[in-house]
Design a protein around this motif. Structure first.
Motif, short mmCIF file in Angstrom:
data_model
loop_
_atom_site.label_atom_id
_atom_site.label_comp_id
_atom_site.label_asym_id
_atom_site.label_seq_id
_atom_site.Cartn_x
_atom_site.Cartn_y
_atom_site.Cartn_z
N ALA A 212 0.83 -1.20 0.00
CA ALA A 212 0.00 0.00 0.00
C ALA A 212 0.87 1.26 0.00
N LEU A 213 1.89 1.28 0.84
CA LEU A 213 2.77 2.45 0.90
C LEU A 213 3.59 2.59 -0.38
N LEU A 214 3.97 1.46 -0.98
CA LEU A 214 4.70 1.51 -2.24
C LEU A 214 3.84 2.17 -3.33
N TYR A 215 2.55 1.89 -3.30
CA TYR A 215 1.64 2.45 -4.30
C TYR A 215 1.42 3.95 -4.07
N PHE A 216 1.23 4.33 -2.81
CA PHE A 216 0.87 5.72 -2.53
C PHE A 216 2.07 6.65 -2.36
N LYS A 217 3.23 6.10 -1.99
CA LYS A 217 4.38 6.94 -1.67
C LYS A 217 5.45 6.99 -2.75
N THR A 218 5.33 6.17 -3.80
CA THR A 218 6.34 6.16 -4.86
C THR A 218 5.65 6.20 -6.22
N ASP A 219 6.46 6.34 -7.26
CA ASP A 219 5.91 6.34 -8.62
C ASP A 219 6.17 5.01 -9.33
N PHE A 220 6.47 3.95 -8.55
CA PHE A 220 6.79 2.66 -9.14
C PHE A 220 5.70 2.18 -10.09
N PHE A 221 4.45 2.18 -9.58
CA PHE A 221 3.36 1.62 -10.36
C PHE A 221 2.98 2.52 -11.53
N ALA A 222 3.27 3.80 -11.42
CA ALA A 222 2.99 4.71 -12.52
C ALA A 222 4.00 4.54 -13.65
N ARG A 223 5.26 4.31 -13.31
CA ARG A 223 6.32 4.23 -14.32
C ARG A 223 6.49 2.81 -14.86
#
Length: 339
Positions: A212-223
Motif C-alpha cells: 500500500a505504501l509503495l503504491y501511494f508513496k512512490t511512482d513505481f506503479f505509474a512508471r
C-alpha cells in the motif's frame, strides 16, 4: 544508454540479491541466539550453523559496494555521502557481529552472554537500517543539481521507511528460522518451525502495508506498472510457498522460497529505479541517471572482462563451501570448531 551500463546496473542488483539471500539467514540466526535458544548449548548449536559461512556471505556486500564504486562513481558518491550515518551504523553492526563470533568462543562460560547480545544486536541493526536506506532511497531524497543530498531526519525516518526496516528485519528472521530448521537437529529445530508458523501470519500484514505504501508513496506503479505488479505478486507467492512448506515440513523448499523473496524484492526496487540510480525529491531533472552516473565505456568494458573471468571460480567456491558444510548441526555441549 549502452548495453554495458545496463549490464552493470543489473549486476549490482544481482550482488545485493546474493547478499540478502545468503547473509539474510545469517542475520536471522544471529537474532535467534537470544530469541530461540533456551541455553548455551543451543546457542552454540545455532552459531555452528553459520560459523563456516558468515564471513564469506558478507563478501557479497563488499563486492556490491566495489562494483558500484567502479561502475557508477557518481551513484556511489551521492549514496555513501548522503547515507553516511546510516551506513556507519550498518558497519558498526557488522563489526560487532564479527567480533562476537570470535570472543564468545574464547571467553569463559559466564561471560558469553555479553557477546551473545552483541551478535543478536548486530544482526538486528544491519537489516533494519538497510531497510530504512533502501525504502527512503526509492521514495526520493533531496538531491540538488550538483548531486549533493541534503536530507533531514524525516527524509530518512518516516512511516514508509520504518515499515521497510521492520519488514526486512522480519524477512531475515524468518529466513534464519527456515535455515535453522534445515541445518539443525533436536528441540531447536522444532522450535524454529513453530516460530515460523506463527510469524508468517504477522508478515502478511507487513506485506499488505508495504504494498500500500509503495503504491501511494512512490511512482513505481505509474512508471513500471506491469513489472511492479509482477514482482509484488512474486513476493506474495514466494511467501505463501515458504509458509506452506513450513507447515508441510519441506525445510529446503521453505528456505529457498524465503530466500527468493529477497531476490524478488531487490528486483522490484531496481526495476522501479530504472533508468535512474537515485531519485531526487526536489525535481525530476536532478535524478541521477544510469547514463550520467556511470564510468567511461572503457572502464565498464575492462570490468566486464574481469568479472566474467573470475565469477565462475567464485561461484564454484561458494557452492563447494556449502556442500562441504551441508550436514546438520547436532545438539552439542560446545562448539568444536572456532571461527
Amino acid at each position: 544508454m549502452s548495453t554495458l551500463q545496463v549490464l552493470w546496473f543489473v549486476l549490482i542488483g544481482v550482488l545485493f540479491s546474493g547478499f540478502f539471500f545468503l547473509e539474510g539467514f545469517d542475520f536471522g540466526v544471529g537474532m535467534s541466539i537470544q530469541t530461540l535458544a533456551h541455553n548455551e548449548k543451543e546457542k552454540d548449536q545455532l552459531v555452528a550453523t553459520i560459523g563456516p559461512v558468515w564471513d564469506g556471505n558478507e563478501v557479497w556486500l563488499i563486492t556490491a559496494g566495489g562494483a558500484m564504486f567502479a561502475s557508477y562513481p557518481f551513484w556511489y558518491s551521492t549514496l555513501f555521502s548522503g547515507y553516511y550515518l546510516i551506513l556507519f551504523i550498518i558497519l558498526a553492526g557488522l563489526i560487532i557481529r564479527g567480533v562476537s563470533f570470535e570472543f564468545r568462543s574464547k571467553v569463559p562460560e559466564g561471560q558469553k552472554q555479553l557477546w551473545n547480545w552483541a551478535l543478536s544486536l548486530g544482526s538486528l541493526l544491519v537489516p533494519f537500517f538497510f531497510g530504512i536506506m533502501f525504502i527512503s532511497l526509492i521514495q526520493g531524497m533531496p538531491i540538488d543539481a550538483s548531486g549533493d543530498m541534503r536530507a533531514r531526519f524525516g527524509d530518512y525516518f518516516n512511516l514508509f521507511s520504518l515499515v521497510g526496516g521492520v519488514a526486512l528485519t522480519l524477512m531475515s528472521y524468518l529466513h534464519g528460522l527456515n535455515y535453522i530448521a534445515l541445518k539443525t537437529t533436536g528441540p531447536v529445530r522444532q522450535r524454529a518451525k513453530n516460530y515460523a508458523k506463527f510469524l508468517y501470519g504477522i508478515f502478511y500484514v507487513g506485506l499488505l502495508a508495504f504494498a500500500a505504501l509503495l503504491y501511494f508513496k512512490t511512482d513505481f506503479f505509474a512508471r513500471h506498472l506491469t513489472t511492479s505488479v509482477i514482482f509484488v505478486l512474486l513476493i506474495v507467492v514466494l511467501t505463501l510457498c515458504a509458509n506452506i512448506a513450513v507447515f508441510k515440513g519441506h525445510e529446503l523448499g521453505a528456505f529457498l522460497a524465503s530466500g527468493g523473496t529477497f531476490i524478488a524484492l531487490v528486483a522490484l526496487l531496481f526495476t522501479g529505479l530504472f533508468p535512474r540510480v537515485m531519485i531526487s525529491s526536489v525535481s525530476a531533472k536532478y535524478d541521477l541517471l544510469i547514463t550520467t552516473a556511470s564510468s567511461s565505456p572503457y572502464t565498464l568494458k575492462i570490468m566486464t572482462y574481469i568479472a566474467l573471468s573470475f565469477l565462475p571460480f567464485v561461484l564454484a567456491y561458494i557452492a563447494w563451501t556449502y556442500y562441504i558444510f551441508s550436514k546438520r548441526i547436532k545438539h552439542t555441549s560446545a562448539l568444536e570448531n572456532k571461527y
